[in-house]
Motif scaffolding. Structure first.
Motif, PDB file in Angstrom:
ATOM      1  N   TYR A 214       0.820  -1.211   0.000  1.00 31.58           N
ATOM      2  CA  TYR A 214       0.000   0.000   0.000  1.00 31.58           C
ATOM      3  C   TYR A 214       0.857   1.266   0.000  1.00 31.58           C
ATOM      4  N   ALA A 215       2.113   1.126  -0.365  1.00 32.84           N
ATOM      5  CA  ALA A 215       3.019   2.277  -0.413  1.00 32.84           C
ATOM      6  C   ALA A 215       2.546   3.289  -1.455  1.00 32.84           C
ATOM      7  N   THR A 216       2.788   4.549  -1.171  1.00 34.02           N
ATOM      8  CA  THR A 216       2.453   5.624  -2.105  1.00 34.02           C
ATOM      9  C   THR A 216       3.741   6.247  -2.636  1.00 34.02           C
ATOM     10  N   CYS A 217       3.631   6.929  -3.762  1.00 31.77           N
ATOM     11  CA  CYS A 217       4.846   7.464  -4.372  1.00 31.77           C
ATOM     12  C   CYS A 217       4.538   8.642  -5.285  1.00 31.77           C
ATOM     13  N   ALA A 218       5.603   9.317  -5.667  1.00 28.70           N
ATOM     14  CA  ALA A 218       5.557  10.348  -6.698  1.00 28.70           C
ATOM     15  C   ALA A 218       6.771  10.130  -7.593  1.00 28.70           C
TER      16      ALA A 218
ATOM     17  N   GLN B  36       9.838  17.297 -13.443  1.00 30.67           N
ATOM     18  CA  GLN B  36       8.451  17.260 -13.907  1.00 30.67           C
ATOM     19  C   GLN B  36       7.728  16.055 -13.307  1.00 30.67           C
ATOM     20  N   LEU B  37       6.649  16.311 -12.612  1.00 32.57           N
ATOM     21  CA  LEU B  37       5.855  15.238 -12.019  1.00 32.57           C
ATOM     22  C   LEU B  37       5.103  14.490 -13.117  1.00 32.57           C
ATOM     23  N   ILE B  38       5.312  13.161 -13.187  1.00 30.18           N
ATOM     24  CA  ILE B  38       4.619  12.368 -14.204  1.00 30.18           C
ATOM     25  C   ILE B  38       3.628  11.382 -13.591  1.00 30.18           C
ATOM     26  N   TYR B  39       3.751  11.152 -12.272  1.00 28.56           N
ATOM     27  CA  TYR B  39       2.791  10.249 -11.616  1.00 28.56           C
ATOM     28  C   TYR B  39       2.824  10.481 -10.115  1.00 28.56           C
ATOM     29  N   GLU B  40       1.652  10.381  -9.496  1.00 27.81           N
ATOM     30  CA  GLU B  40       1.550  10.427  -8.039  1.00 27.81           C
ATOM     31  C   GLU B  40       0.365   9.574  -7.616  1.00 27.81           C
ATOM     32  N   GLY B  41       0.611   8.682  -6.673  1.00 23.88           N
ATOM     33  CA  GLY B  41      -0.457   7.795  -6.222  1.00 23.88           C
ATOM     34  C   GLY B  41       0.114   6.514  -5.643  1.00 23.88           C
ATOM     35  N   ALA B  42      -0.670   5.436  -5.707  1.00 30.18           N
ATOM     36  CA  ALA B  42      -0.233   4.136  -5.187  1.00 30.18           C
ATOM     37  C   ALA B  42       0.933   3.607  -6.018  1.00 30.18           C
ATOM     38  N   LEU B  43       1.947   3.087  -5.339  1.00 29.11           N
ATOM     39  CA  LEU B  43       3.152   2.624  -6.027  1.00 29.11           C
ATOM     40  C   LEU B  43       2.850   1.538  -7.046  1.00 29.11           C
TER      41      LEU B  43
END
Length: 242
Positions: free
Chosen positions: A72-76, A163-170
């Motif tokens: 359930y890890a999250t990431c950016a 540049q942020l390309i994704y953020e959410g659940a790993l």
């Protein structure tokens, strides 16, 4: 132009929560990847998932490594553009770290210097964000004016060149090379039990498997002795020990 990727993550471990209590940042671990699919992912962190105090340089494995313990890890994920020459230099640097990984250790003391703004440098030791900032600096992409020993994962999150390309659940990251991981509800006794069995076999008994056969390695005068152990005898010996 080439692209490299920075993975900022939050696994929810006790160590991560302790750091978060001081930083109040959503992500407290930084890794650097040469691929968008995170297959060549590097950082400084735990060498073994069960031991948070034994750290160093690691090539992180999202499928079977420490991350797989925290589904359930999250990431950016951030993208950084660089020239081909800088990319090749960065690649050589990471290969050098990987080749001599046993000589590098986690900079636990350096973490104490960050909140006081006093950099603490320990030879051949880094913490995760210090390592990422340092290899980028050596490759020619110096993102910060301050020393690498004071860079935090949150500094990357607020940098204009990234540049942020994704953020959410790993494990919902769309470019991840594999979506397989060990779900804690499905594997109630794993990975700890299987991990300990593997460690006892390889580190204590010196047993390894090759082509379906079990071999035991013992110290020899010139080189280790390789002794074949049949599966049948190995099972009988285990039964006798019970």
């Amino acid at each position: 132009m080439k692209s490299i990727y920075l993975l900022l993550s939050n696994t929810g471990t006790i160590t991560n929560q302790a750091i978060k209590a001081f930083t109040a940042a959503p992500y407290n671990h930084a890794s650097i990847s040469l691929d968008k699919n995170m297959k060549r992912l590097y950082s400084f962190g735990r060498r073994r998932p069960t031991n948070p105090f034994w750290g160093g340089f690691v090539q992180e494995d999202l499928v079977q490594g420490t991350f797989s313990w925290y589904p359930y890890a999250t990431c950016a994920v951030y993208e950084l553009k660089m020239t081909r020459r800088k990319y090749q230099k960065l690649e050589r640097l990471l290969k050098a770290f990987a080749k001599n990984y046993k000589t590098y250790f986690y900079n636990y003391l350096g973490l104490l210097g960050v909140p006081t703004n006093q950099p603490i440098h320990v030879k051949s030791s880094y913490f995760c964000s210090q390592f990422v900032a340092e290899v980028l600096k050596r490759a020619g992409s110096n993102l910060f004016y301050k020393t690498s020993a004071l860079v935090t994962p949150d500094d990357f999150r607020n940098h204009d060149e990234l540049q942020l390309i994704y953020e959410g659940a790993l494990y919902e990251y769309p470019h991840l090379y594999s979506k397989t991981y060990y779900h804690p509800k499905k594997y109630k006794s794993f990975p700890f039990r299987r991990y300990m069995i593997q460690q006892i076999k390889s580190e204590v008994l010196g047993i390894q498997e090759e082509n379906g056969e079990l071999y035991q390695f013992r110290d020899g005068f010139i080189k280790p002795k390789k002794i074949l152990i049949s599966k049948k005898w190995y099972r009988i010996r285990n039964l006798l020990r019970l």
